[in-house]
Write a protein that holds these residues in place. Structure first.
Motif, PDB file in Angstrom:
ATOM      1  N   GLU A 201       0.829  -1.194   0.000  1.00 28.90           N
ATOM      2  CA  GLU A 201       0.000   0.000   0.000  1.00 28.90           C
ATOM      3  C   GLU A 201       0.873   1.257   0.000  1.00 28.90           C
ATOM      4  O   GLU A 201       0.653   2.188  -0.763  1.00 28.90           O
ATOM      5  N   GLY A 202       1.875   1.275   0.868  1.00 21.84           N
ATOM      6  CA  GLY A 202       2.764   2.425   0.927  1.00 21.84           C
ATOM      7  C   GLY A 202       3.544   2.613  -0.355  1.00 21.84           C
ATOM      8  O   GLY A 202       3.688   3.744  -0.859  1.00 21.84           O
ATOM      9  N   LEU A 203       4.050   1.529  -0.927  1.00 21.64           N
ATOM     10  CA  LEU A 203       4.812   1.616  -2.181  1.00 21.64           C
ATOM     11  C   LEU A 203       3.965   2.149  -3.317  1.00 21.64           C
ATOM     12  O   LEU A 203       4.444   2.904  -4.168  1.00 21.64           O
ATOM     13  N   SER A 204       2.704   1.779  -3.347  1.00 20.65           N
ATOM     14  CA  SER A 204       1.828   2.207  -4.446  1.00 20.65           C
ATOM     15  C   SER A 204       1.561   3.701  -4.421  1.00 20.65           C
ATOM     16  O   SER A 204       1.123   4.266  -5.430  1.00 20.65           O
ATOM     17  N   HIS A 205       1.808   4.356  -3.287  1.00 19.13           N
ATOM     18  CA  HIS A 205       1.559   5.796  -3.182  1.00 19.13           C
ATOM     19  C   HIS A 205       2.837   6.630  -3.302  1.00 19.13           C
ATOM     20  O   HIS A 205       2.775   7.847  -3.181  1.00 19.13           O
ATOM     21  N   ILE A 206       3.967   5.993  -3.556  1.00 18.30           N
ATOM     22  CA  ILE A 206       5.221   6.738  -3.748  1.00 18.30           C
ATOM     23  C   ILE A 206       5.209   7.376  -5.130  1.00 18.30           C
ATOM     24  O   ILE A 206       5.099   6.670  -6.140  1.00 18.30           O
ATOM     25  N   PRO A 207       5.310   8.715  -5.235  1.00 16.96           N
ATOM     26  CA  PRO A 207       5.308   9.367  -6.557  1.00 16.96           C
ATOM     27  C   PRO A 207       6.448   8.852  -7.430  1.00 16.96           C
ATOM     28  O   PRO A 207       7.611   8.830  -7.014  1.00 16.96           O
ATOM     29  N   GLY A 208       6.104   8.393  -8.636  1.00 14.04           N
ATOM     30  CA  GLY A 208       7.111   7.936  -9.586  1.00 14.04           C
ATOM     31  C   GLY A 208       7.523   6.485  -9.436  1.00 14.04           C
ATOM     32  O   GLY A 208       8.269   5.971 -10.270  1.00 14.04           O
ATOM     33  N   PHE A 209       7.060   5.814  -8.375  1.00 12.84           N
ATOM     34  CA  PHE A 209       7.424   4.406  -8.207  1.00 12.84           C
ATOM     35  C   PHE A 209       6.698   3.564  -9.245  1.00 12.84           C
ATOM     36  O   PHE A 209       7.314   2.746  -9.937  1.00 12.84           O
ATOM     37  N   GLY A 210       5.395   3.780  -9.349  1.00 11.47           N
ATOM     38  CA  GLY A 210       4.634   3.211 -10.452  1.00 11.47           C
ATOM     39  C   GLY A 210       4.191   1.775 -10.263  1.00 11.47           C
ATOM     40  O   GLY A 210       4.782   1.005  -9.502  1.00 11.47           O
ATOM     41  N   VAL A 211       3.142   1.427 -11.024  1.00 10.94           N
ATOM     42  CA  VAL A 211       2.595   0.066 -10.984  1.00 10.94           C
ATOM     43  C   VAL A 211       3.635  -0.943 -11.443  1.00 10.94           C
ATOM     44  O   VAL A 211       3.733  -2.053 -10.904  1.00 10.94           O
ATOM     45  N   CYS A 212       4.442  -0.558 -12.448  1.00 10.49           N
ATOM     46  CA  CYS A 212       5.426  -1.498 -12.992  1.00 10.49           C
ATOM     47  C   CYS A 212       6.410  -1.961 -11.923  1.00 10.49           C
ATOM     48  O   CYS A 212       6.774  -3.148 -11.870  1.00 10.49           O
ATOM     49  N   ARG A 213       6.831  -1.056 -11.044  1.00 12.94           N
ATOM     50  CA  ARG A 213       7.784  -1.440  -9.996  1.00 12.94           C
ATOM     51  C   ARG A 213       7.084  -2.170  -8.845  1.00 12.94           C
ATOM     52  O   ARG A 213       7.679  -3.054  -8.227  1.00 12.94           O
ATOM     53  N   VAL A 214       5.856  -1.764  -8.548  1.00 13.97           N
ATOM     54  CA  VAL A 214       5.112  -2.481  -7.507  1.00 13.97           C
ATOM     55  C   VAL A 214       4.936  -3.935  -7.925  1.00 13.97           C
ATOM     56  O   VAL A 214       5.131  -4.863  -7.115  1.00 13.97           O
ATOM     57  N   GLU A 215       4.590  -4.164  -9.190  1.00 16.44           N
ATOM     58  CA  GLU A 215       4.367  -5.529  -9.676  1.00 16.44           C
ATOM     59  C   GLU A 215       5.666  -6.338  -9.729  1.00 16.44           C
ATOM     60  O   GLU A 215       5.687  -7.525  -9.428  1.00 16.44           O
ATOM     61  N   ARG A 216       6.754  -5.670 -10.114  1.00 15.17           N
ATOM     62  CA  ARG A 216       8.027  -6.381 -10.266  1.00 15.17           C
ATOM     63  C   ARG A 216       8.744  -6.592  -8.928  1.00 15.17           C
ATOM     64  O   ARG A 216       9.337  -7.640  -8.684  1.00 15.17           O
ATOM     65  N   TYR A 217       8.735  -5.564  -8.078  1.00 15.15           N
ATOM     66  CA  TYR A 217       9.563  -5.604  -6.874  1.00 15.15           C
ATOM     67  C   TYR A 217       8.784  -5.576  -5.550  1.00 15.15           C
ATOM     68  O   TYR A 217       9.374  -5.828  -4.500  1.00 15.15           O
ATOM     69  N   GLY A 218       7.489  -5.241  -5.610  1.00 11.68           N
ATOM     70  CA  GLY A 218       6.746  -5.003  -4.382  1.00 11.68           C
ATOM     71  C   GLY A 218       6.811  -6.141  -3.380  1.00 11.68           C
ATOM     72  O   GLY A 218       7.241  -5.951  -2.227  1.00 11.68           O
ATOM     73  N   VAL A 219       6.399  -7.330  -3.793  1.00 15.67           N
ATOM     74  CA  VAL A 219       6.380  -8.487  -2.883  1.00 15.67           C
ATOM     75  C   VAL A 219       7.793  -8.805  -2.410  1.00 15.67           C
ATOM     76  O   VAL A 219       8.027  -9.128  -1.233  1.00 15.67           O
ATOM     77  N   MET A 220       8.750  -8.711  -3.322  1.00 13.38           N
ATOM     78  CA  MET A 220      10.135  -9.015  -2.983  1.00 13.38           C
ATOM     79  C   MET A 220      10.662  -8.043  -1.921  1.00 13.38           C
ATOM     80  O   MET A 220      11.320  -8.441  -0.949  1.00 13.38           O
ATOM     81  N   LEU A 221      10.380  -6.745  -2.102  1.00 10.93           N
ATOM     82  CA  LEU A 221      10.836  -5.741  -1.146  1.00 10.93           C
ATOM     83  C   LEU A 221      10.236  -5.986   0.237  1.00 10.93           C
ATOM     84  O   LEU A 221      10.942  -5.953   1.252  1.00 10.93           O
ATOM     85  N   VAL A 222       8.934  -6.221   0.266  1.00  9.44           N
ATOM     86  CA  VAL A 222       8.246  -6.407   1.544  1.00  9.44           C
ATOM     87  C   VAL A 222       8.743  -7.663   2.255  1.00  9.44           C
ATOM     88  O   VAL A 222       9.012  -7.644   3.471  1.00  9.44           O
ATOM     89  N   SER A 223       8.896  -8.747   1.514  1.00  9.41           N
ATOM     90  CA  SER A 223       9.302 -10.010   2.146  1.00  9.41           C
ATOM     91  C   SER A 223      10.759  -9.988   2.592  1.00  9.41           C
ATOM     92  O   SER A 223      11.115 -10.533   3.650  1.00  9.41           O
ATOM     93  N   GLU A 224      11.633  -9.352   1.806  1.00  9.26           N
ATOM     94  CA  GLU A 224      13.059  -9.341   2.133  1.00  9.26           C
ATOM     95  C   GLU A 224      13.421  -8.262   3.157  1.00  9.26           C
ATOM     96  O   GLU A 224      14.267  -8.494   4.032  1.00  9.26           O
ATOM     97  N   LEU A 225      12.811  -7.073   3.024  1.00  6.49           N
ATOM     98  CA  LEU A 225      13.255  -5.950   3.830  1.00  6.49           C
ATOM     99  C   LEU A 225      12.264  -5.559   4.928  1.00  6.49           C
ATOM    100  O   LEU A 225      12.620  -4.785   5.830  1.00  6.49           O
ATOM    101  N   GLY A 226      11.027  -6.021   4.825  1.00  9.35           N
ATOM    102  CA  GLY A 226       9.999  -5.586   5.779  1.00  9.35           C
ATOM    103  C   GLY A 226      10.379  -5.840   7.223  1.00  9.35           C
ATOM    104  O   GLY A 226      10.180  -4.983   8.101  1.00  9.35           O
ATOM    105  N   ALA A 227      10.967  -6.989   7.495  1.00 10.04           N
ATOM    106  CA  ALA A 227      11.322  -7.344   8.863  1.00 10.04           C
ATOM    107  C   ALA A 227      12.485  -6.489   9.380  1.00 10.04           C
ATOM    108  O   ALA A 227      12.686  -6.362  10.598  1.00 10.04           O
ATOM    109  N   ARG A 228      13.266  -5.907   8.463  1.00 13.00           N
ATOM    110  CA  ARG A 228      14.438  -5.115   8.858  1.00 13.00           C
ATOM    111  C   ARG A 228      14.097  -3.621   8.914  1.00 13.00           C
ATOM    112  O   ARG A 228      14.981  -2.793   9.104  1.00 13.00           O
ATOM    113  N   TRP A 229      12.844  -3.292   8.710  1.00 11.85           N
ATOM    114  CA  TRP A 229      12.436  -1.888   8.627  1.00 11.85           C
ATOM    115  C   TRP A 229      12.472  -1.207   9.979  1.00 11.85           C
ATOM    116  O   TRP A 229      12.698  -0.044  10.098  1.00 11.85           O
TER     117      TRP A 229
END
Length: 229
Positions: A201-229
Motif C-alpha cells: 500500500e505504501g509503495l503504491s503511493h510513492i510518486p514515480g514508483f509506479g505500478v510497474c515497480r510495484v508488480e516487479r519488486y513489491g512483494v520481494m521488497l516487503v518479504s526481504e526488507l519488511g522485517a528489517r524496517w
C-alpha cells in the motif's frame, strides 16, 4: 534551418530509443519516470510569506520571528503602493538588524523608516504592536522554514533503510543488466525510506514508483526488507 534542425530528427530518435527501451525491457520504468518529471514541472511554486524569503529568518528567536513577519508583510504592501522592489523600500539587512535589537521600540522603528518611508509610519507601528501581541510567527510557517529536527533513532532508522534499499537496488540492477536508476530512482528511494511501514500500500503511493515497480519488486521488497524496517 537551425530551428528546423532542433526538431528534424526527434521522430527518428524517438523510434530508435523506444526500440532500444523495449529490447531492454524498461519501457514501463522509462514512461513512469517521464510522467513523474512532467508532474513535478507542472507543480506550482510554493508561495512563501515575505518574511520566510529573508535569509537568516530561520535563526531568529520567536519574538523576533513575529516582528520580522509583521514588518516584512507591511514592507510588501508599501513597496507595492510605490511600485518598487521591497528591498529598495527597506533592505533585508535593515529589517534583520532592527528585529535583532535587544529592545526594539516604536521610536527606533521610526528611525529605521527614515524620511522616505515616514508616510507609512502608522501602518508599521500597527504591525509592530501586532507582533508584540503574537510573540511568534504561525507554527506552520515556522515549521516550514525550520523543520523539526528528527531524533537520533529516526536518523539511524532512515540510514539503515537507505542502506538496505541501496543494496537491493544494486543487486537487481546487476541481475537485469540495467542502470540502478531503472530499478529505483533516487527520489523514490528517499521516499520509500521515509515510509513508517514497508508494505504494498505504501509503495503504491510513492510518486514515480509506479505500478510497474510495484508488480516487479513489491512483494520481494516487503518479504526481504519488511522485517528489517
Amino acid at each position: 534551418t537551425y530551428l528546423e534542425n532542433d526538431v528534424r530528427y526527434l521522430g527518428d530518435l524517438y523510434s530508435a530509443l523506444l526500440e532500444e527501451v523495449r529490447e531492454r525491457d524498461i519501457e514501463g520504468e522509462v514512461r513512469e519516470e517521464c510522467a513523474y518529471v512532467l508532474s513535478q514541472a507542472a507543480m506550482p511554486v510554493p508561495s512563501l510569506s515575505p518574511w520566510m524569503r529573508i535569509k537568516g529568518a530561520g535563526q531568529l528567536l520567536p519574538p523576533q520571528r513575529s516582528l520580522l513577519r509583521e514588518l516584512a508583510e507591511e514592507r510588501e504592501h508599501a513597496a507595492c503602493l510605490l511600485d518598487v522592489p521591497p528591498g529598495r523600500f527597506l533592505s533585508n539587512d535593515m529589517l534583520l538588524r532592527f528585529v535583532m535589537r535587544p529592545e526594539p521600540t516604536e521610536a527606533s522603528l521610526t528611525e529605521l523608516l527614515g524620511s522616505r518611508a515616514l508616510a507609512h509610519r502608522e501602518r508599521f507601528v500597527a504591525a509592530f504592536r501586532r507582533a508584540r501581541e503574537q510573540r511568534d510567527a504561525p507554527a506552520d510557517e515556522g515549521n516550514a522554514l525550520c523543520p523539526p529536527v528528527p531524533s537520533l533513532s529516526q536518523i539511524e532508522a532512515k540510514k539503515r533503510r537507505r542502506k538496505v534499499l541501496t543494496e537491493f537496488r544494486a543487486r537487481e540492477a546487476q541481475a537485469r543488466g540495467v542502470d540502478f536508476q531503472v530499478v529505483m530512482p533516487g527520489h523514490c528511494l528517499t521516499d520509500v525510506a521515509d515510509l513508517p511501514v514497508l508494505d504494498l500500500e505504501g509503495l503504491s503511493h510513492i510518486p514515480g514508483f509506479g505500478v510497474c515497480r510495484v508488480e516487479r519488486y513489491g512483494v520481494m521488497l516487503v518479504s526481504e526488507l519488511g522485517a528489517r524496517w
